[in-house]
Design a protein around this motif. Structure first.
Motif, PDB file in Angstrom:
ATOM      1  N   ALA A 135      45.387  26.434  94.941  1.00 25.86           N
ATOM      2  CA  ALA A 135      44.871  27.804  94.878  1.00 25.86           C
ATOM      3  C   ALA A 135      44.383  28.291  96.235  1.00 25.86           C
ATOM      4  CB  ALA A 135      43.736  27.885  93.856  1.00 25.86           C
ATOM      5  N   PHE A 136      44.116  27.366  97.163  1.00 28.95           N
ATOM      6  CA  PHE A 136      43.592  27.747  98.473  1.00 28.95           C
ATOM      7  C   PHE A 136      44.627  27.587  99.586  1.00 28.95           C
ATOM      8  CE2 PHE A 136      40.124  25.930  95.865  1.00 28.95           C
ATOM      9  CZ  PHE A 136      39.450  27.118  95.618  1.00 28.95           C
ATOM     10  N   ASP A 137      45.891  27.540  99.210  1.00 30.52           N
ATOM     11  CA  ASP A 137      46.944  27.328 100.202  1.00 30.52           C
ATOM     12  C   ASP A 137      47.126  28.492 101.167  1.00 30.52           C
ATOM     13  OD1 ASP A 137      47.478  24.818  99.296  1.00 30.52           O
ATOM     14  OD2 ASP A 137      49.460  25.259  98.447  1.00 30.52           O
ATOM     15  N   ASP A 138      46.562  29.646 100.850  1.00 29.93           N
ATOM     16  CA  ASP A 138      46.725  30.784 101.755  1.00 29.93           C
ATOM     17  C   ASP A 138      45.695  30.785 102.886  1.00 29.93           C
ATOM     18  OD1 ASP A 138      44.602  31.297 100.071  1.00 29.93           O
ATOM     19  OD2 ASP A 138      45.040  33.432  99.859  1.00 29.93           O
ATOM     20  N   HIS A 182      38.280  18.193  97.939  1.00 33.99           N
ATOM     21  CA  HIS A 182      38.206  18.530  96.522  1.00 33.99           C
ATOM     22  C   HIS A 182      37.187  19.618  96.204  1.00 33.99           C
ATOM     23  CE1 HIS A 182      40.724  15.452  94.414  1.00 33.99           C
ATOM     24  NE2 HIS A 182      40.631  14.860  95.600  1.00 33.99           N
ATOM     25  N   SER A 183      36.668  20.311  97.179  1.00 36.19           N
ATOM     26  CA  SER A 183      35.690  21.367  96.892  1.00 36.19           C
ATOM     27  C   SER A 183      36.259  22.342  95.877  1.00 36.19           C
ATOM     28  CB  SER A 183      35.328  22.124  98.172  1.00 36.19           C
ATOM     29  OG  SER A 183      34.592  23.293  97.872  1.00 36.19           O
ATOM     30  N   ARG A 236      49.034  17.430  93.536  1.00 37.75           N
ATOM     31  CA  ARG A 236      47.914  18.369  93.567  1.00 37.75           C
ATOM     32  C   ARG A 236      47.866  19.175  92.262  1.00 37.75           C
ATOM     33  NH1 ARG A 236      47.578  22.061  98.349  1.00 37.75           N
ATOM     34  NH2 ARG A 236      49.767  22.504  97.950  1.00 37.75           N
ATOM     35  N   ASP A 237      46.724  19.810  92.039  1.00 37.62           N
ATOM     36  CA  ASP A 237      46.498  20.475  90.756  1.00 37.62           C
ATOM     37  C   ASP A 237      45.827  21.822  90.979  1.00 37.62           C
ATOM     38  OD1 ASP A 237      46.189  20.976  88.046  1.00 37.62           O
ATOM     39  OD2 ASP A 237      44.336  19.819  87.881  1.00 37.62           O
ATOM     40  N   TYR A 264      37.194  23.033  82.518  1.00 39.95           N
ATOM     41  CA  TYR A 264      38.311  22.835  83.446  1.00 39.95           C
ATOM     42  C   TYR A 264      39.520  23.578  82.887  1.00 39.95           C
ATOM     43  CZ  TYR A 264      40.769  19.802  86.859  1.00 39.95           C
ATOM     44  OH  TYR A 264      41.460  19.300  87.934  1.00 39.95           O
ATOM     45  N   ALA A 265      40.087  24.496  83.676  1.00 40.86           N
ATOM     46  CA  ALA A 265      41.174  25.329  83.143  1.00 40.86           C
ATOM     47  C   ALA A 265      42.306  25.449  84.152  1.00 40.86           C
ATOM     48  CB  ALA A 265      40.654  26.715  82.782  1.00 40.86           C
ATOM     49  N   HIS A 266      43.512  25.519  83.632  1.00 35.43           N
ATOM     50  CA  HIS A 266      44.721  25.595  84.436  1.00 35.43           C
ATOM     51  C   HIS A 266      45.465  26.902  84.159  1.00 35.43           C
ATOM     52  CE1 HIS A 266      44.683  21.153  85.207  1.00 35.43           C
ATOM     53  NE2 HIS A 266      44.076  21.155  84.024  1.00 35.43           N
TER      54      HIS A 266
END
Length: 491
Positions: A68-71, A107-108, A358-359, A423-425
């Motif tokens: 989710a933080f790849d940008d 893992h933050s 990764r998740d 925890y949600a995906h």
């Protein structure tokens, strides 16, 4: 790199800056931004490695565990090999007013182990040494490697189950783990920690030296007071243990929650368990899993007491195994080698044969100080049963965790009976999290775990730190008065 060469490179690189500044002993005025030549000088001054945009490994180096933080695109990622590298990076960031982020395992939950400035990554500092009942562990060591290397000496430390979490973030936030009820939190066995502060000084912190910073490092959260580079932990001997997983039909979910919350926190300290309510890849499911520090027969007896109150299980797995293999099972790596139980790659902390992936997820938390009422149980079960891809994970506390005073360390939640993680995906995860957390807050109250850091949490200071928040603020002001280490929920 010898310190004389490091100092020579640093001084010659910044000679033009020094010549342009007025004399008088005041702080250096920050430049608006470092030039490419300044970044290059920083890289040459490190024993480790500086990765910059345009480098072949930059795309991989900037990623966290959560895509989710790849940008986010840091200006640089410094893989620090030692304390001096960390201090060099802190001084560089101060000189040029470059934002700092500190990364151990990446893992933050809020993505705050990256940023647009300089990321200090301590993964290269991953040595694990044991002698005379003490383990000296580099801040970048991943939990699966800590377990594996200490097992070779017949010892371990209480820690978590996620294999690629860095020991630094876990310990600094408290460290709820799979043997906590017997041996305490990770921070409870921490005897000393080495920290590079905002001034660039390297301090050894223990009960007799920099004792306030030592106290804050035992539950005050990672990234708040400086960069931890090494930890010394008391160890415990390991032996054969028993792992277990019990499942029931979803129709019994309410009964499982009601009985587990009475059974788990009051069980013998040797037994740790969790309760998972999940709806992932199909219909809802309920499972109790855990670990018993003892033989199978004694474990079966304890499990029979729980099952006798609930009813017949739909599946039951109970296995005696080595401590090391138990940690592999808890990590989800029972069929992998230790090397495979990593993310794949060639960067520090990765392995070329890594099999983990990764998740993408979001999470929130509560800390439960009392069991749920029947109404609370009904609400929790209903929220998990709702359509989506999500889970609620309850980890038993009590035992040794509760025998430490709430202000003896910075971790305040000593009277809690269990922790709660939502925890949600995938699509719809934010809406489900918001709804489930809000629905359960009247039942659990406003307590949360800083290691499950939540960027949307209101009242986070009190939720994470309780009565310890004011003392933590004073320590922050002492060691980082200019707030060099800052993020949206920094103390």
């Amino acid at each position: 790199m010898p310190s004389d060469r490091r100092d020579f490179l640093r001084l010659t690189a910044f000679a033009p800056l020094a010549a342009a500044l007025p004399l008088g002993g005041g702080p250096l005025a920050a430049l608006s931004a470092p030039r490419p030549a300044d970044w290059a000088a920083l890289g040459r001054g490190l024993d480790g490695r500086l990765v910059r945009p345009g480098d072949a490994s930059y795309g991989a180096a900037r990623r966290l565990y959560n895509p989710a933080f790849d940008d986010v695109r840091p200006a640089g990622i410094a893989y620090c090999a030692n304390d001096a590298d960390v201090a060099e990076c802190v001084r560089f960031a101060t000189r040029y007013d470059v934002p700092l982020a500190v990364r151990s395992g990446g893992h933050s939950y809020a993505g705050w182990s990256t940023g647009t400035g300089l990321v200090i990554d301590v993964s290269p500092m991953r040595s694990v040494r044991h002698s005379s009942g003490r383990a000296v562990v580099g801040a970048g060591a991943k939990l699966i490697d800590v377990y594996d290397r200490l097992a070779a000496s017949g010892v371990s430390i209480p820690a978590g189950s996620c294999p690629t979490v860095g020991v630094s973030g876990l310990a600094l936030g408290g460290g709820i783990g799979v043997v906590s009820r017997k041996y305490g939190l990770t921070c409870d066995v921490l005897e000393s920690v080495r920290i590079v502060t905002a001034s660039g000084a390297t301090l050894t912190c223990d009960a007799n030296h920099n004792a306030d910073l030592y106290w804050a490092s035992r539950g005050g959260g990672g990234g708040n007071f400086g960069v931890a580079t090494s930890f010394t932990f008391r160890t415990h001997p390991i032996r054969e243990v028993t792992v277990f997983f019990l499942r029931w039909p979803w129709a019994k979910a309410r009964k499982v929650v009601a009985e587990w919350q009475k059974w788990a926190p009051a069980a013998p300290d040797a037994l740790w368990s969790n309760l998972h309510l999940t709806r992932e890849g199909g219909g809802p499911a309920v499972q109790v899993g855990g670990l018993y520090l003892g033989g199978r027969a004694a474990c079966e007896n304890l499990l029979d007491r729980l099952a006798g109150r609930i009813g017949a299980t739909s599946s039951r797995y109970v296995r005696a195994t080595s401590y090391r293999q138990a940690m592999m099972i808890m990590a989800g790596c029972s069929s992998y080698s230790v090397s495979q139980c990593h993310l794949p790659g060639s960067l520090p902390g990765q392995t070329r044969d890594g099999r983990l992936v990764r998740d993408t997820f979001e999470a929130k938390s509560h800390i439960a100080y009392r069991p749920l009422s029947s109404a609370g149980i009904a609400t929790l079960v209903a929220k998990v049963a709702a359509p989506g891809d999500h889970a609620v994970l309850l980890d038993a506390l009590g035992g040794a965790v509760g025998r430490v005073g709430p202000q003896a360390t910075a971790f305040p939640h000593r009277a809690a009976v269990f922790s709660v993680q939502y925890y949600a995906h995938r699509a719809g995860r934010a809406a489900w999290l918001r709804d489930a957390h809000a629905a359960m807050t009247p039942h659990f109250g406003h307590h949360a775990y800083v290691n499950y850091i939540d960027p949307k949490l209101t009242g986070w200071r009190t939720a994470y730190y309780g009565p310890n928040a004011p003392r933590l603020a004073r320590i922050k002001a002492k060691y980082d008065p200019a707030r060099r280490f800052r993020f949206p929920q920094a103390i």
